[in-house]
Design a protein around this motif. Structure first.
Motif, mmCIF file in Angstrom:
data_model
loop_
_atom_site.group_PDB
_atom_site.id
_atom_site.type_symbol
_atom_site.label_atom_id
_atom_site.label_comp_id
_atom_site.label_asym_id
_atom_site.label_seq_id
_atom_site.Cartn_x
_atom_site.Cartn_y
_atom_site.Cartn_z
ATOM 1 N N ARG A 59 -45.641 -113.623 -43.352
ATOM 2 C CA ARG A 59 -46.013 -114.671 -42.517
ATOM 3 C C ARG A 59 -45.062 -115.067 -41.533
ATOM 4 N N ALA A 60 -45.507 -115.998 -40.401
ATOM 5 C CA ALA A 60 -44.523 -116.192 -39.277
ATOM 6 C C ALA A 60 -43.343 -116.903 -39.794
ATOM 7 N N ASP A 61 -43.358 -117.733 -40.750
ATOM 8 C CA ASP A 61 -42.077 -118.479 -41.386
ATOM 9 C C ASP A 61 -41.447 -117.624 -42.011
ATOM 10 N N GLY A 62 -41.527 -116.498 -41.941
ATOM 11 C CA GLY A 62 -40.744 -115.354 -43.139
ATOM 12 C C GLY A 62 -41.205 -115.170 -44.357
ATOM 13 N N THR A 63 -41.929 -116.185 -44.926
ATOM 14 C CA THR A 63 -42.379 -115.852 -46.492
ATOM 15 C C THR A 63 -43.338 -114.784 -46.485
ATOM 16 N N TYR A 64 -43.330 -114.178 -47.751
ATOM 17 C CA TYR A 64 -44.291 -113.114 -48.006
ATOM 18 C C TYR A 64 -45.756 -113.492 -48.697
ATOM 19 N N ASP A 65 -46.585 -112.550 -48.387
ATOM 20 C CA ASP A 65 -47.913 -112.866 -48.738
ATOM 21 C C ASP A 65 -48.426 -112.296 -50.075
ATOM 22 N N GLU A 66 -48.028 -112.999 -51.093
ATOM 23 C CA GLU A 66 -48.401 -112.156 -52.343
ATOM 24 C C GLU A 66 -50.024 -111.457 -52.627
ATOM 25 N N THR A 67 -50.805 -112.082 -51.986
ATOM 26 C CA THR A 67 -52.210 -111.471 -51.767
ATOM 27 C C THR A 67 -52.261 -110.367 -51.054
ATOM 28 N N GLN A 68 -51.549 -110.287 -49.868
ATOM 29 C CA GLN A 68 -51.588 -109.076 -49.003
ATOM 30 C C GLN A 68 -50.657 -107.948 -49.561
ATOM 31 N N LEU A 69 -49.589 -108.230 -50.552
ATOM 32 C CA LEU A 69 -48.875 -107.387 -51.038
ATOM 33 C C LEU A 69 -49.382 -106.746 -52.395
ATOM 34 N N ALA A 70 -50.441 -107.551 -53.194
ATOM 35 C CA ALA A 70 -51.330 -107.014 -53.836
ATOM 36 C C ALA A 70 -52.115 -106.116 -53.599
ATOM 37 N N LYS A 71 -52.719 -106.224 -52.386
ATOM 38 C CA LYS A 71 -53.696 -105.150 -51.773
ATOM 39 C C LYS A 71 -52.845 -103.786 -51.534
ATOM 40 N N LEU A 72 -51.628 -104.047 -51.135
ATOM 41 C CA LEU A 72 -50.830 -102.698 -50.683
ATOM 42 C C LEU A 72 -50.591 -102.097 -52.219
ATOM 43 N N ALA A 73 -50.041 -102.952 -53.160
ATOM 44 C CA ALA A 73 -49.975 -102.138 -54.609
ATOM 45 C C ALA A 73 -51.122 -101.236 -54.996
ATOM 46 N N ARG A 74 -52.228 -102.172 -54.750
ATOM 47 C CA ARG A 74 -53.318 -101.348 -55.303
ATOM 48 C C ARG A 74 -53.805 -99.840 -54.618
ATOM 49 N N VAL A 75 -53.384 -99.936 -53.328
ATOM 50 C CA VAL A 75 -53.590 -98.685 -52.887
ATOM 51 C C VAL A 75 -52.349 -97.562 -53.085
ATOM 52 N N PHE A 76 -51.232 -98.121 -53.575
ATOM 53 C CA PHE A 76 -50.174 -97.325 -54.044
ATOM 54 C C PHE A 76 -50.203 -96.821 -55.498
ATOM 55 N N ARG A 77 -51.331 -97.448 -55.945
ATOM 56 C CA ARG A 77 -51.262 -97.322 -57.372
ATOM 57 C C ARG A 77 -51.273 -95.925 -57.892
ATOM 58 N N SER A 78 -50.683 -95.622 -59.353
ATOM 59 C CA SER A 78 -50.662 -94.291 -59.991
ATOM 60 C C SER A 78 -52.026 -93.633 -60.030
ATOM 61 N N LYS A 79 -51.834 -92.449 -60.279
ATOM 62 C CA LYS A 79 -53.200 -91.565 -60.336
ATOM 63 C C LYS A 79 -53.785 -91.742 -61.612
ATOM 64 N N ASP A 80 -52.893 -92.399 -62.713
ATOM 65 C CA ASP A 80 -53.785 -92.839 -63.806
ATOM 66 C C ASP A 80 -54.330 -94.417 -64.029
ATOM 67 N N ASP A 81 -54.442 -94.728 -62.636
ATOM 68 C CA ASP A 81 -55.024 -96.174 -62.171
ATOM 69 C C ASP A 81 -54.028 -97.326 -62.515
ATOM 70 N N LYS A 82 -52.850 -97.122 -62.868
ATOM 71 C CA LYS A 82 -51.853 -98.207 -63.326
ATOM 72 C C LYS A 82 -51.264 -98.558 -61.840
ATOM 73 N N ILE A 83 -51.208 -99.990 -61.962
ATOM 74 C CA ILE A 83 -50.599 -100.668 -60.714
ATOM 75 C C ILE A 83 -49.107 -101.112 -60.863
ATOM 76 N N GLY A 84 -48.466 -100.884 -59.962
ATOM 77 C CA GLY A 84 -46.840 -101.219 -60.414
ATOM 78 C C GLY A 84 -46.473 -102.153 -59.254
ATOM 79 N N ASP A 85 -45.468 -102.855 -59.477
ATOM 80 C CA ASP A 85 -44.662 -103.576 -58.278
ATOM 81 C C ASP A 85 -44.125 -102.780 -57.020
ATOM 82 N N MET A 86 -44.227 -103.292 -55.704
ATOM 83 C CA MET A 86 -43.610 -102.642 -54.848
ATOM 84 C C MET A 86 -42.405 -103.767 -54.478
#
Length: 295
Positions: A47-74
């Protein structure tokens, strides 16, 4: 009018200071295409105030998920580096070949004879293999190496680069030594702080990575050392969760979250932890973090 102007200037200065949490940062946006399933995402993760948007980060984590469909933290550090790489390539969406790998999936690759490190940072949400056009890819690799922030592997024949936020290092396909289990027995354990820049008095969140043979025991005091210096101020190490002590030391595994307190103002230094007995297999006597600043 003057009062309004002062308020605006104060807000701008506060926002700029808040955003500056890492030595290497992107512009707060990231676009990624998973080449295997065609999923695409474009996010504004900061965000503009320097904080991080957990909802947007979760969207990234889903695209980066493992091929066995497990989602990990980024880690935030990794997201910022990827955004920076995207900026280095003209802002085009990154083409993701391999992101997070669950430990089970990574071990399955190893059993099948595929080239996958036992202590792979893919399993910790800190690494990705990204496809790039072959023309210009070596220049990109060299530019990433020059940042001294990351691991960078150049696979010219396959048209991709490995990017991680482990210890700064670089290799090509012929020098990767991925089959040699270099991280085995905690040989390459390292510390990563949540951020690079901290305010005076702010606790420094710290985790250990590449812990292949847990547990590791670390002393409750550490040093804050600049590169090339053997002496520096002492800091205290605390376990954020319920502490599991062993003869005055903290028992740590890959899931443990530590907190460094008592850091004095410093421009650039590393948290250097001492490990305690028993040191299993190839556990080093010291574990270093990435550089941090307290200002």
């Amino acid at each position: 009018m003057m009062r309004v102007l002062l308020v605006v200037l104060l807000l701008v200065a506060t926002t700029a200071a808040a955003v500056d949490r890492f030595f290497v940062m992107g512009d707060g946006t990231l676009a990624v295409t998973n080449v295997h399933n065609g999923e695409r995402v474009t996010v504004v993760y900061r965000r503009a105030d320097g904080t991080y948007d957990e909802t947007q980060l979760a969207k990234l984590a889903r695209v980066f998920r493992s091929k066995d469909d497990k989602i990990g933290d980024m880690t935030l550090r990794f997201v910022e580096v990827l955004s920076h790489v995207q900026g280095m390539t003209g802002g085009k969406p990154l083409q993701l070949l391999s992101g997070y790998r669950s430990p089970a999936y990574n071990e399955g690759l190893r059993r099948a004879g595929r080239k996958a490190a036992s202590g792979s940072l893919h399993t910790e949400g800190m690494a990705a293999d990204l496809a790039f056009p072959r023309p210009g890819m070596k220049d990109l690799w060299l530019a990433l190496r020059a940042l001294e922030c990351c691991g960078a592997g150049y696979y010219a024949g396959n048209g991709f680069m490995h990017v991680d936020v482990g210890q700064p290092r670089f290799w090509e396909a012929a020098t990767s030594k991925v089959d040699e289990n270099l991280s085995g027995g905690n040989a390459r354990v390292f510390g990563r702080t949540e951020f690079d820049h901290y305010a005076p008095g702010e606790p420094i969140a710290l985790r250990l990575h590449a812990v292949t043979t847990p547990p590791i025991h670390v002393a409750r005091t550490a040093k804050l050392l600049a590169d090339g210096v053997s002496e520096g101020p002492t800091v205290q190490i605390e376990d954020i969760e319920a502490p599991n002590q062993h003869d005055g030391c903290i028992e740590v595994d890959a899931e443990s979250r530590l907190r460094v307190v008592g850091a004095v103002a410093v421009e650039r230094a590393r948290v250097v932890l001492e490990t305690c007995e028993p040191r299993v297999e190839r556990t080093p006597t010291q574990v270093q973090s990435n550089p941090v600043s307290v200002r």
